[in-house]
Design a protein around this motif. Structure first.
Motif, PDB file in Angstrom:
ATOM      1  N   UNK A 621       0.540  -1.057   0.112  1.00  0.00           N
ATOM      2  CA  UNK A 621       0.087   0.451  -0.169  1.00  0.00           C
ATOM      3  C   UNK A 621       1.324   1.345   0.372  1.00  0.00           C
ATOM      4  N   UNK A 622       2.025   1.041  -0.878  1.00  0.00           N
ATOM      5  CA  UNK A 622       2.926   2.051  -1.027  1.00  0.00           C
ATOM      6  C   UNK A 622       1.728   3.253  -1.691  1.00  0.00           C
ATOM      7  N   UNK A 623       0.954   3.306  -2.646  1.00  0.00           N
ATOM      8  CA  UNK A 623       0.621   4.262  -2.883  1.00  0.00           C
ATOM      9  C   UNK A 623      -0.324   4.998  -2.249  1.00  0.00           C
ATOM     10  N   UNK A 624      -1.208   3.830  -1.551  1.00  0.00           N
ATOM     11  CA  UNK A 624      -2.145   4.963  -0.499  1.00  0.00           C
ATOM     12  C   UNK A 624      -1.221   5.847   0.137  1.00  0.00           C
ATOM     13  N   UNK A 625      -0.493   5.377   0.844  1.00  0.00           N
ATOM     14  CA  UNK A 625       0.258   5.924   1.965  1.00  0.00           C
ATOM     15  C   UNK A 625       0.832   7.572   1.479  1.00  0.00           C
ATOM     16  N   UNK A 626       1.098   7.009   0.239  1.00  0.00           N
ATOM     17  CA  UNK A 626       1.711   8.836  -0.145  1.00  0.00           C
ATOM     18  C   UNK A 626       0.280   9.284  -0.716  1.00  0.00           C
ATOM     19  N   UNK A 627      -0.469   9.099  -1.127  1.00  0.00           N
ATOM     20  CA  UNK A 627      -1.668   9.769  -1.706  1.00  0.00           C
ATOM     21  C   UNK A 627      -2.466  10.112  -0.625  1.00  0.00           C
ATOM     22  N   UNK A 628      -2.302   9.463   0.864  1.00  0.00           N
ATOM     23  CA  UNK A 628      -2.695  10.187   2.041  1.00  0.00           C
ATOM     24  C   UNK A 628      -1.855  11.326   2.746  1.00  0.00           C
ATOM     25  N   UNK A 636      -0.319  19.522  -3.981  1.00  0.00           N
ATOM     26  CA  UNK A 636      -0.508  19.259  -5.411  1.00  0.00           C
ATOM     27  C   UNK A 636       0.220  18.002  -6.426  1.00  0.00           C
ATOM     28  N   UNK A 637      -0.015  16.653  -6.030  1.00  0.00           N
ATOM     29  CA  UNK A 637       0.492  15.564  -6.716  1.00  0.00           C
ATOM     30  C   UNK A 637       1.529  16.056  -7.346  1.00  0.00           C
ATOM     31  N   UNK A 661       2.622   3.056 -11.492  1.00  0.00           N
ATOM     32  CA  UNK A 661       1.914   3.312 -12.290  1.00  0.00           C
ATOM     33  C   UNK A 661       0.790   4.456 -11.511  1.00  0.00           C
ATOM     34  N   UNK A 662       0.829   3.634 -10.265  1.00  0.00           N
ATOM     35  CA  UNK A 662       0.130   3.880  -9.236  1.00  0.00           C
ATOM     36  C   UNK A 662       0.511   5.253  -9.257  1.00  0.00           C
ATOM     37  N   UNK A 663       1.419   5.742  -8.812  1.00  0.00           N
ATOM     38  CA  UNK A 663       1.916   6.927  -8.238  1.00  0.00           C
ATOM     39  C   UNK A 663       1.850   8.334  -9.656  1.00  0.00           C
ATOM     40  N   UNK A 664       1.586   8.055 -10.948  1.00  0.00           N
ATOM     41  CA  UNK A 664       1.799   8.281 -11.858  1.00  0.00           C
ATOM     42  C   UNK A 664       0.204   8.871 -12.055  1.00  0.00           C
ATOM     43  N   UNK A 665      -0.352   7.954 -11.860  1.00  0.00           N
ATOM     44  CA  UNK A 665      -2.224   8.696 -11.961  1.00  0.00           C
ATOM     45  C   UNK A 665      -2.433   9.068 -10.970  1.00  0.00           C
ATOM     46  N   UNK A 687       9.632   1.272 -19.553  1.00  0.00           N
ATOM     47  CA  UNK A 687       9.288   0.536 -18.742  1.00  0.00           C
ATOM     48  C   UNK A 687       8.748   1.443 -17.134  1.00  0.00           C
ATOM     49  N   UNK A 688       9.028   2.048 -16.495  1.00  0.00           N
ATOM     50  CA  UNK A 688       9.014   2.464 -15.596  1.00  0.00           C
ATOM     51  C   UNK A 688       8.182   4.086 -15.629  1.00  0.00           C
ATOM     52  N   UNK A 689       7.828   4.070 -17.355  1.00  0.00           N
ATOM     53  CA  UNK A 689       7.900   5.797 -17.451  1.00  0.00           C
ATOM     54  C   UNK A 689       8.157   6.820 -17.030  1.00  0.00           C
ATOM     55  N   UNK A 690       9.064   7.061 -16.867  1.00  0.00           N
ATOM     56  CA  UNK A 690       9.758   8.075 -16.615  1.00  0.00           C
ATOM     57  C   UNK A 690       9.922   9.575 -17.130  1.00  0.00           C
ATOM     58  N   UNK A 691       9.405  10.704 -16.104  1.00  0.00           N
ATOM     59  CA  UNK A 691       9.146  12.202 -16.939  1.00  0.00           C
ATOM     60  C   UNK A 691      11.144  12.455 -17.176  1.00  0.00           C
TER      61      UNK A 691
END
Length: 780
Positions: A621-628, A636-637, A661-665, A687-691
């Motif tokens: 649940x790392x993505x959920x932790x970051x979102x929280x 702002x993300x 991908x969850x972080x990107x979303x 693969x990692x969709x880096x910016x």
């Protein structure tokens, strides 16, 4: 080699025994040698047995030392008795009755000490569980032998012994049968044991030897009673055979390898002992049947009652034997289960290798043996690099299979040169004995590193890993097993610090480093609760506008006494201990709070980059932790940049990709840190969709001194431009480096040329000053 030499000595001993006995019988049957020469020749066998026994006494410990001490004392008494006979026969005078009696006493003492040795071993071995059955079986056999001895030896000659009391006759008629009976009883008791500290070879030699003694004593007894005994009788070599075989048994005992401290190594029934195990069960019942047969001979009339009694006895015996064999089958199965349990207790279930318990026991025994014979030992402590990443990302099934394949490779390399064990997790140890030169260990370590680094094919994955090896030597690096293990472990951590995938010999300075590392780990666990950790921020400046476009949050640690700790020291430690997960979450929350504070101050929005450990990415649940955290702080993300290292390529799994991908979303940007130093490939970027890419400082520091590094930087920037990726360049410190970068392409630069890492308040001042300049430019 040592075992081969021992076997050679034993073969020579058998050959010399054969030649000696043949020569002795030649002298006796040829009737050419005098009594003095014969007595002197017969003295050689007890002397040889005494010397070989002494060799066994000084070469054994514990129970076996006491056993061979008693056997050697018996041989000494025989030597003394034979010396008395030699003296009088060489002198040519008649031997006094007192001297003859004294010799007989010494001979009986010899047998008595042999009996004590056998009974001592039996007493130490017999278990309480089997004790009652064992004693009953022995009592039956003893009663049978006593009955036969009384009926056929003592009773027929008792009248003569009473009518003509003679010292020699009394000694021969009473003590010799009694001592021989004890010798036979002791042998029977040993053969009744399921296990023994005496090896099968020792048991064979002692059994044949003691049987020779008994045969000689019986023949001597009848000759004494008949008054026909003379020095040089044809059966005299039976005693020499018994003595020499007891000496050869001592040689066998020296050859056997066991626990030299306690002498408690137990030999299971094997060879001819196992084949005759059932015969030992039959002996008490055969004894009873034989006595019944002798009893029937004394009955004047055989009627129905006698026949019925005999038949009932036979049926009872058959029933008892069937029950005995059933019990034996149950015992056999139980022993198999116990053996399996013992194997499991001493071996690692996953790899099949010996476990920590067995390794520590073997190491302690090897150290004690090396202390006695001066051998060299080496302990190799191995740890797989990045195994936790592989295990967490690919799953425990893949991790377990990797451990199994590594174990097979280690066992195939080491083979019989040492012991390979798995301590647990990804830690392996190797105990090497018999090496001579340090370069042998270096060569073996190099091969281990090479073989472990080869790819592993597991399911659909091709996994690459390396190992770090620490080496400690006995006796230079430690005097016991625990110290050797500790120092090998310290050397292994030093190998990891030097870059992993290498071997490191222990050095005394590493002990101080171990204590320092332990103290640092303890302090690091308290650093977060104590508020000793803090963040600094290094601005990222656009080469075209020379405006701050973002900052990177950098972790710092200052102890309570004000002393700073280098990130190069504590961050790898946090990764290794797993503390990076909790610390990383604190960094992320603190950086977001600071970004929210800057926004509340009315400063222009800019990006904040935070380094994220691979261990955080595989956290549940790392993505959920970051979102929280973003929701909690109100940031702002799109203002948050998550920096990942190229080492994440080792975790190229569905779980890792799903996390990114969850972080990107969420709208968070992904930046590839230290690009070009690790596992770079276009496939990973896609693969990692880096910016964005961060070019490693190692390229920039040499960009002005070599066209090669400038070419690499140009190629990376051109590739990033074609992929529409932003480029951040780390470590810009000089004007010349900046101008070269400006000449290549527009990018963000980060380094001491513009700003060093700053505390939040100084960053605020810089940003407010920059915002003021922008406002002035707009008004003008």
């Amino acid at each position: 080699m040592k075992s081969l030499q021992s076997w050679t000595h034993i073969r020579w001993a058998y050959l010399l025994t054969f030649l000696y006995i043949a020569g002795l019988w030649g002298m006796l049957l040829g009737a050419d040698a005098g009594e003095g020469i014969i007595s002197l020749a017969e003295l050689l066998s007890p002397l040889a047995a005494t010397l070989l026994g002494l060799r066994a006494v000084f070469g054994q410990r514990g129970l076996l030392r006491i056993f061979w001490s008693l056997i050697t004392l018996g041989a000494c008494f025989y030597t003394a008795a034979q010396s008395i006979w030699c003296y009088y026969h060489i002198e040519g005078g008649e031997m006094p009755v007192l001297a003859a009696g004294m010799a007989d006493v010494l001979w009986n003492l010899q047998t008595a000490f042999f009996v004590c040795a056998l009974f001592y071993v039996m007493y130490k071995q017999v278990s309480a569980v089997r004790g009652m059955r064992f004693l009953f079986d022995i009592a039956i056999v003893v009663l049978f032998l006593c009955t036969l001895a009384w009926e056929f030896i003592i009773s027929p000659n008792l009248t003569k012994l009473v009518a003509e009391p003679d010292w020699i006759l009394v000694m021969s008629g009473v003590l010799y049968p009694a001592s021989d009976l004890g010798l036979v009883l002791g042998l029977l008791m040993l053969h009744y044991q399921q296990q023994s500290v005496l090896s099968p070879q020792v048991m064979r030699s002692l059994t044949v030897g003691f049987a020779s003694f008994v045969i000689g004593d019986i023949l001597y007894f009848f000759d004494i009673l008949a008054g026909t005994y003379a020095v040089g009788s044809w059966y005299d070599p039976f005693w020499s055979i018994g003595l020499l075989l007891s000496g050869i048994a001592a040689l066998h005992s020296q050859r056997e390898k066991g626990d030299r401290d306690t002498g408690q190594l137990l030999y299971e029934d094997g060879g001819w002992e196992a084949k005759n195990k059932r015969l030992r069960y039959f002996v008490p019942y055969l004894s009873l049947l034989l006595l019944c047969f002798l009893m029937l001979q004394r009955l004047s009339e055989v009627d129905g009652i006698v026949i019925g009694t005999i038949l009932m006895i036979l049926l009872i015996l058959v029933r008892q034997l069937s029950i005995l064999f059933e019990n034996e089958d149950l015992v056999r199965r139980l022993k198999h289960m116990l053996h399996s349990s013992e194997h499991q207790a001493m071996h690692d279930e996953l790899s099949g290798l010996p476990n920590k318990r067995m390794f520590e026991r073997s190491l302690s025994a090897a150290v004690e043996e090396a202390a006695g014979d001066g051998k060299k030992l080496a302990v190799l402590f191995m740890d797989l690099d990045r195994f936790k990443y592989i295990n967490d990302s690919l799953g425990h099934a893949v991790g377990d299979e990797l451990i199994r394949q590594v174990a097979r490779r280690l066992a195939a390399i080491v083979e019989s040169r040492g012991l390979v064990a798995r301590l647990g997790g990804d830690e392996f140890t190797i105990l090497l004995t018999g090496w001579r030169e340090k370069r042998e260990l270096e060569s073996l370590s190099a091969r281990l590193l090479q073989e472990i680094a080869k790819p592993y094919k597991i399911e659909l994955h091709e996994i690459l890993t390396t190992t770090s090896i620490g080496i400690a030597l006995y006796p230079s690096d430690g005097g016991d097993g625990a110290e050797l293990m500790k120092h090998a472990d310290a050397a292994m951590y030093k190998a990891k610090e030097k870059g992993k995938g290498r071997a490191q010999f222990y050095e005394p300075v590493l002990s101080g480093e171990i204590l320092k590392r332990m103290a640092m780990e303890h302090a690091l666990r308290q650093a977060l609760p104590r508020g000793e950790l803090y963040l600094v921020y290094q601005p990222q400046v656009c080469t075209k506008s020379e405006q701050i476009m973002g900052v990177e949050a950098l972790l710092r640690w200052k102890l309570e006494d004000g002393r700073p700790v280098s990130p190069a020291d504590f961050i790898p430690l946090a990764e290794e201990t797993g503390l990076i997960v909790s610390i990383g979450e604190w960094v992320l929350r603190t950086a977001c709070r600071q970004a929210a504070d800057w926004e509340r101050r009315g400063l222009p929005p800019f990006k904040v980059a935070v380094n994220v450990s691979p261990k955080q990415l595989v956290q549940n649940r790392f993505v959920q932790r970051v979102a929280a955290i973003l929701e909690e702080t109100g940031v702002q993300p799109e203002r948050l940049v998550v920096e990942i290292t190229e080492g994440i390529a080792l975790l190229n799994t569905a779980e890792t990709i799903e996390t990114l991908q969850g972080l990107k979303k969420l709208g968070i940007e992904i930046s590839m840190d230290d690009f070009g130093t690790g596992y770079s490939s276009l496939g990973y970027l896609r693969t990692f969709q880096v910016d964005s890419l961060k070019i490693a400082q190692s390229f920039i520091s040499r960009i002005t001194v070599g066209a090669e590094h400038e070419g690499i930087v140009r190629a990376i920037m051109a590739m990033a431009d074609s992929l529409q990726l932003e480029v951040i360049v780390e470590g810009v410190e000089t004007e010349q480096q900046l101008q070269l970068l400006k000449g290549i392409a527009e990018c963000l630069v980060q380094g001491y040329y513009y700003y060093k890492p700053l505390p939040p308040e100084e960053v605020t001042a810089v940003l407010e000053k920059q915002a003021g300049r922008r406002a002035s430019q707009r008004h003008s």
